[in-house]
Enzyme design. Structure first.
Site, PDB file in Angstrom:
ATOM      1  N   THR A   1     -61.677  65.967   0.953  1.00 16.01           N
ATOM      2  CA  THR A   1     -62.161  64.881   1.985  1.00 16.01           C
ATOM      3  C   THR A   1     -63.559  64.640   1.772  1.00 16.01           C
ATOM      4  O   THR A   1     -64.427  65.317   1.007  1.00 16.01           O
ATOM      5  CB  THR A   1     -61.930  65.714   3.454  1.00 16.01           C
ATOM      6  OG1 THR A   1     -62.697  64.763   4.341  1.00 16.01           O
ATOM      7  CG2 THR A   1     -62.527  66.899   3.497  1.00 16.01           C
ATOM      8  N   ASP A   2     -64.039  63.223   2.125  1.00 15.01           N
ATOM      9  CA  ASP A   2     -65.488  62.891   2.165  1.00 15.01           C
ATOM     10  C   ASP A   2     -66.294  63.656   3.269  1.00 15.01           C
ATOM     11  O   ASP A   2     -67.476  63.764   2.768  1.00 15.01           O
ATOM     12  CB  ASP A   2     -65.388  61.461   2.433  1.00 15.01           C
ATOM     13  CG  ASP A   2     -64.793  60.836   3.771  1.00 15.01           C
ATOM     14  OD1 ASP A   2     -64.639  61.597   4.549  1.00 15.01           O
ATOM     15  OD2 ASP A   2     -65.046  59.630   3.855  1.00 15.01           O
TER      16      ASP A   2
ATOM     17  N   TYR B   1     -63.999  72.654   9.852  1.00 15.94           N
ATOM     18  CA  TYR B   1     -63.054  71.901   8.962  1.00 15.94           C
ATOM     19  C   TYR B   1     -63.868  71.566   7.631  1.00 15.94           C
ATOM     20  O   TYR B   1     -63.273  71.960   6.549  1.00 15.94           O
ATOM     21  CB  TYR B   1     -62.535  70.959   9.674  1.00 15.94           C
ATOM     22  CG  TYR B   1     -61.907  69.988   8.832  1.00 15.94           C
ATOM     23  CD1 TYR B   1     -60.595  70.471   8.404  1.00 15.94           C
ATOM     24  CD2 TYR B   1     -62.548  68.619   8.397  1.00 15.94           C
ATOM     25  CE1 TYR B   1     -60.028  69.529   7.336  1.00 15.94           C
ATOM     26  CE2 TYR B   1     -61.662  67.846   7.751  1.00 15.94           C
ATOM     27  CZ  TYR B   1     -60.637  68.193   7.107  1.00 15.94           C
ATOM     28  OH  TYR B   1     -59.902  67.375   6.033  1.00 15.94           O
TER      29      TYR B   1
HETATM   30  P1  NAD Z   1     -51.673  67.125   8.500  1.00 16.99           P
HETATM   31  O1  NAD Z   1     -52.284  67.873   9.630  1.00 16.99           O
HETATM   32  O2  NAD Z   1     -51.016  65.757   9.207  1.00 16.99           O
HETATM   33  O3  NAD Z   1     -50.680  67.927   7.840  1.00 16.99           O
HETATM   34  C1  NAD Z   1     -51.025  69.101   7.105  1.00 16.99           C
HETATM   35  C2  NAD Z   1     -49.643  69.646   6.665  1.00 16.99           C
HETATM   36  O4  NAD Z   1     -49.843  70.985   6.140  1.00 16.99           O
HETATM   37  C3  NAD Z   1     -48.493  70.046   7.859  1.00 16.99           C
HETATM   38  O5  NAD Z   1     -47.312  69.615   7.550  1.00 16.99           O
HETATM   39  C4  NAD Z   1     -48.563  71.539   7.992  1.00 16.99           C
HETATM   40  O6  NAD Z   1     -47.413  72.128   8.548  1.00 16.99           O
HETATM   41  C5  NAD Z   1     -48.953  71.961   6.637  1.00 16.99           C
HETATM   42  N1  NAD Z   1     -49.512  73.305   6.695  1.00 16.99           N
HETATM   43  C6  NAD Z   1     -50.637  73.808   7.604  1.00 16.99           C
HETATM   44  N2  NAD Z   1     -50.806  74.859   7.201  1.00 16.99           N
HETATM   45  C7  NAD Z   1     -50.201  75.545   6.230  1.00 16.99           C
HETATM   46  C8  NAD Z   1     -49.721  76.724   5.462  1.00 16.99           C
HETATM   47  N3  NAD Z   1     -50.548  77.493   5.583  1.00 16.99           N
HETATM   48  N4  NAD Z   1     -48.957  76.632   4.512  1.00 16.99           N
HETATM   49  C9  NAD Z   1     -48.306  75.609   4.337  1.00 16.99           C
HETATM   50  N5  NAD Z   1     -48.156  74.234   5.047  1.00 16.99           N
HETATM   51  C10 NAD Z   1     -49.327  74.374   5.844  1.00 16.99           C
HETATM   52  O7  NAD Z   1     -52.672  66.675   7.578  1.00 16.99           O
HETATM   53  P2  NAD Z   1     -53.000  65.272   6.957  1.00 16.99           P
HETATM   54  O8  NAD Z   1     -53.805  64.359   7.550  1.00 16.99           O
HETATM   55  O9  NAD Z   1     -51.651  65.036   6.036  1.00 16.99           O
HETATM   56  O10 NAD Z   1     -54.199  65.826   5.597  1.00 16.99           O
HETATM   57  C11 NAD Z   1     -53.409  66.318   4.246  1.00 16.99           C
HETATM   58  C12 NAD Z   1     -54.683  66.729   3.543  1.00 16.99           C
HETATM   59  O11 NAD Z   1     -55.385  65.606   3.213  1.00 16.99           O
HETATM   60  C13 NAD Z   1     -55.555  67.914   4.034  1.00 16.99           C
HETATM   61  O12 NAD Z   1     -55.748  68.695   3.069  1.00 16.99           O
HETATM   62  C14 NAD Z   1     -56.749  67.269   4.606  1.00 16.99           C
HETATM   63  O13 NAD Z   1     -57.774  68.185   4.585  1.00 16.99           O
HETATM   64  C15 NAD Z   1     -56.830  65.888   3.653  1.00 16.99           C
HETATM   65  N6  NAD Z   1     -57.347  64.864   4.336  1.00 16.99           N
HETATM   66  C16 NAD Z   1     -57.099  64.071   5.211  1.00 16.99           C
HETATM   67  C17 NAD Z   1     -57.573  62.980   5.743  1.00 16.99           C
HETATM   68  C18 NAD Z   1     -57.112  62.247   6.668  1.00 16.99           C
HETATM   69  O14 NAD Z   1     -57.520  61.237   7.159  1.00 16.99           O
HETATM   70  N7  NAD Z   1     -56.013  62.733   7.505  1.00 16.99           N
HETATM   71  C19 NAD Z   1     -58.739  62.525   4.974  1.00 16.99           C
HETATM   72  C20 NAD Z   1     -59.108  63.267   4.207  1.00 16.99           C
HETATM   73  C21 NAD Z   1     -58.500  64.397   3.543  1.00 16.99           C
HETATM   74  O1  DAU Z   2     -63.008  61.532   6.585  1.00 20.02           O
HETATM   75  C1  DAU Z   2     -61.991  61.951   6.275  1.00 20.02           C
HETATM   76  C2  DAU Z   2     -61.407  63.057   7.498  1.00 20.02           C
HETATM   77  O2  DAU Z   2     -60.986  62.050   8.493  1.00 20.02           O
HETATM   78  C3  DAU Z   2     -60.262  64.002   7.117  1.00 20.02           C
HETATM   79  O3  DAU Z   2     -60.926  64.948   6.335  1.00 20.02           O
HETATM   80  C4  DAU Z   2     -59.829  64.742   8.342  1.00 20.02           C
HETATM   81  O4  DAU Z   2     -58.783  65.565   8.200  1.00 20.02           O
HETATM   82  C5  DAU Z   2     -59.341  63.785   9.301  1.00 20.02           C
HETATM   83  O5  DAU Z   2     -58.857  64.244  10.627  1.00 20.02           O
HETATM   84  C6  DAU Z   2     -60.511  62.588   9.639  1.00 20.02           C
HETATM   85  O6  DAU Z   2     -61.551  63.263  10.410  1.00 20.02           O
HETATM   86  P1  DAU Z   2     -62.488  62.408  11.580  1.00 20.02           P
HETATM   87  O7  DAU Z   2     -63.004  63.614  12.612  1.00 20.02           O
HETATM   88  O8  DAU Z   2     -63.167  61.311  11.130  1.00 20.02           O
HETATM   89  O9  DAU Z   2     -61.051  61.867  12.328  1.00 20.02           O
HETATM   90  P2  DAU Z   2     -60.764  61.744  13.815  1.00 20.02           P
HETATM   91  O10 DAU Z   2     -59.437  60.826  13.940  1.00 20.02           O
HETATM   92  O11 DAU Z   2     -60.652  63.273  14.488  1.00 20.02           O
HETATM   93  O12 DAU Z   2     -61.943  61.123  14.379  1.00 20.02           O
HETATM   94  C7  DAU Z   2     -62.474  59.823  13.773  1.00 20.02           C
HETATM   95  C8  DAU Z   2     -63.619  59.087  14.804  1.00 20.02           C
HETATM   96  O13 DAU Z   2     -63.119  58.755  15.999  1.00 20.02           O
HETATM   97  C9  DAU Z   2     -64.665  60.375  14.804  1.00 20.02           C
HETATM   98  O14 DAU Z   2     -65.848  59.622  14.946  1.00 20.02           O
HETATM   99  C10 DAU Z   2     -64.694  60.730  16.185  1.00 20.02           C
HETATM  100  C11 DAU Z   2     -63.932  59.534  16.739  1.00 20.02           C
HETATM  101  N1  DAU Z   2     -62.921  60.289  18.052  1.00 20.02           N
HETATM  102  C12 DAU Z   2     -61.915  60.680  17.679  1.00 20.02           C
HETATM  103  C13 DAU Z   2     -60.953  61.315  18.766  1.00 20.02           C
HETATM  104  C14 DAU Z   2     -59.740  62.030  18.425  1.00 20.02           C
HETATM  105  C15 DAU Z   2     -63.147  59.631  19.284  1.00 20.02           C
HETATM  106  O15 DAU Z   2     -64.184  58.926  19.797  1.00 20.02           O
HETATM  107  N2  DAU Z   2     -62.227  59.933  20.401  1.00 20.02           N
HETATM  108  C16 DAU Z   2     -61.018  60.851  20.175  1.00 20.02           C
HETATM  109  O16 DAU Z   2     -60.227  60.966  20.939  1.00 20.02           O
END
Ligand code: NAD
Ligand code: DAU
Length: 397
Positions: free
Chosen positions: A139-140, A192
């Site tokens: 992640t960034d 995280y």
């Molecule tokens: P998510 O939380 O939606 O999904 C995570 C998945 O991993 C789930 O299916 C969960 O059951 C599984 N999991 C959790 N713990 C586990 C374990 N111990 N063993 C096996 N499976 C397990 O997450 P996401 O948003 O899809 O993110 C996926 C990846 O991308 C993560 O590594 C996250 O850090 C990274 N990432 C996400 C974002 C974002 O915006 N969502 C951005 C940057 C990086």
């Molecule tokens: O940048 C990549 C990351 O983006 C990933 O690595 C993480 O897994 C993913 O969860 C996400 O992190 P953020 O903390 O940026 O995402 P989130 O959706 O939780 O929040 C986005 C922005 O919105 C952040 O500035 C916090 C704000 N926020 C979030 C929630 C849930 C609110 O203001 N209200 C809310 O209820």
């Protein structure tokens, strides 16, 4: 024949990636093994139709369970590990950091070890069998927080190298002068992001120490279908439909760089196929926006759809006139809330020809419509303990 081990393949990005690989490479000779612990964030419904395919296999298990993982490598000749499995929500990491270290750091280490054992066995002088790769989805957030120099966004000027690659995107904008590149030092600021940075360092260490063929990708905030409604965009969509308050942290002026999930899946596919071994690739959306504007856009888009297509009004659990900016509620800020994320994707664009093709206008409309059309999915994944978790989190804000 390519065999993928996709961990976290029942979660948001992982399930989109499984769907993407089936769509793009299902005709080729591929095998897809999905390992997922099915935590609150994982849902087999996300990959329901893919699970019926003869070349897709699902295993419920923990990436940190050395026996389960070793067994998978023993049964299947894995070529690519794509490690999505993680605890991914920053707010949860603030309440329970330890789980994040266990899954994100120790889990990744168990997976790395299993791959090293399996892939090193036929090698000469510590080398690895041809064509293997471990791709860590990072992640960034590991880079920390950028300054936000402008209150109002300014035009984003692409340098000549990027201009040659980026064709479909117009009117790009930015809130700051600086961007994350692959050389930006790691400076995580939440449990995280510290756990993700720890995992990245282990992946890099396995490359340096054991010669493991790896890539690390660091992407910005993803949005799209199947995202669990705890993250900003799906939570706000859910609450608007239910007529609930929309909790905006602090002033709502924090900036994220939104990346459409399908563009992210394409980038990972490119890095798997063409990324140089040992390299990090940043993946950004070219779409900086502050949270409050995202929230207002969601309210106004849902209101417009409800007015133009009255059949959707039956989904509302409030009156149509309640779908308004009055739902916005500014709440206590997230501790250590990162101010701005923004990625410079020059490396992946110039080396691999990838850039985020989907404009935010297009991506957010199709995402909102997906949630409207899949309310049952939302109800299913948020039943059980979810409401208690949500209420506990907000009771002090
Ligand atoms: P998510 O939380 O939606 O999904 C995570 C998945 O991993 C789930 O299916 C969960 O059951 C599984 N999991 C959790 N713990 C586990 C374990 N111990 N063993 C096996 N499976 C397990 O997450 P996401 O948003 O899809 O993110 C996926 C990846 O991308 C993560 O590594 C996250 O850090 C990274 N990432 C996400 C974002 C974002 O915006 N969502 C951005 C940057 C990086
Ligand atoms: O940048 C990549 C990351 O983006 C990933 O690595 C993480 O897994 C993913 O969860 C996400 O992190 P953020 O903390 O940026 O995402 P989130 O959706 O939780 O929040 C986005 C922005 O919105 C952040 O500035 C916090 C704000 N926020 C979030 C929630 C849930 C609110 O203001 N209200 C809310 O209820």
């Amino acid at each position: 024949m390519k065999t993928y081990l996709i961990t976290g393949g029942a979660g948001f990005i992982g399930s989109n990636f499984v769907q993407y690989i089936v769509k793009m490479h299902g005709q080729d000779d591929v095998q897809i093994i999905i390992l997922d612990a099915l935590t609150y964030a994982g849902n087999l419904k996300n990959i329901e139709s893919e699970l019926n395919l003869p070349y897709v296999h699902f295993i419920k298990g923990d990436i940190g369970d050395a026996d389960v993982v070793a067994d998978i490598f023993a049964k299947f000749d894995i070529d690519y590990v794509v490690n999505f499995a993680a605890e991914s929500h920053v707010d949860r990491s603030i309440s329970n950091p330890r789980l994040f270290l266990e899954t994100n750091i120790l889990g990744t280490q168990a997976l790395l070890d299993a791959a090293r054992r399996a892939w090193g066995k036929d090698s000469n002088a510590g080398g690895y069998a041809e064509g293997k790769k471990f791709l860590q989805v990072s992640t960034d957030e590991v880079y920390g927080s950028l300054e936000k120099e402008y209150d109002e966004p300014q035009p984003l000027r692409l340098d000549d190298k990027l201009k040659k690659v980026v064709e479909k995107r117009k009117n790009l904008k930015t809130f700051g002068k600086h961007f994350f590149t692959e050389d930006t030092p790691l400076s995580p600021r939440s449990p995280y992001s510290a756990s993700k940075a720890g995992a990245d360092m282990l992946v890099a260490a396995y490359h340096e120490t054991y010669g493991m063929p790896v890539n690390i990708t660091r992407c910005s905030n993803n949005y799209g279908a199947y995202q669990f409604p705890e993250k900003l965009i799906p939570l706000m969509i859910k609450n608007v439909i239910e007529g609930k308050k929309l909790p905006v942290y602090g002033t709502g002026m924090n900036v994220r760089d939104w990346l459409y999930v399908t563009d992210h899946c394409k980038a990972i596919d490119e890095v798997l196929e063409k990324g140089r071994i040992g390299e990090v690739y940043n993946i950004g959306g070219f779409n900086e926006e502050c949270n409050i504007n995202i929230v207002k856009l969601i309210i106004n888009t849902i209101s417009e759809i409800m007015h133009n297509e009255p059949a959707y009004q039956s989904l509302l659990r409030c009156r149509l006139e309640d779908v308004s900016e009055d739902l916005i509620s500014y709440v206590t800020d997230r501790p250590g809330h990162d101010k701005r994320y923004a990625i410079n994707p020059t490396k992946i664009a110039t080396e691999l020809g990838w850039y985020p093709e989907t404009s935010f206008e297009t991506g957010i409309k199709s995402t909102i419509r997906w949630y409207l059309d899949n309310q049952k999915w939302v109800d299913d994944v948020t039943s059980g303990d979810y409401q208690k978790y949500y209420d506990d989190m907000y009771k002090n804000r």
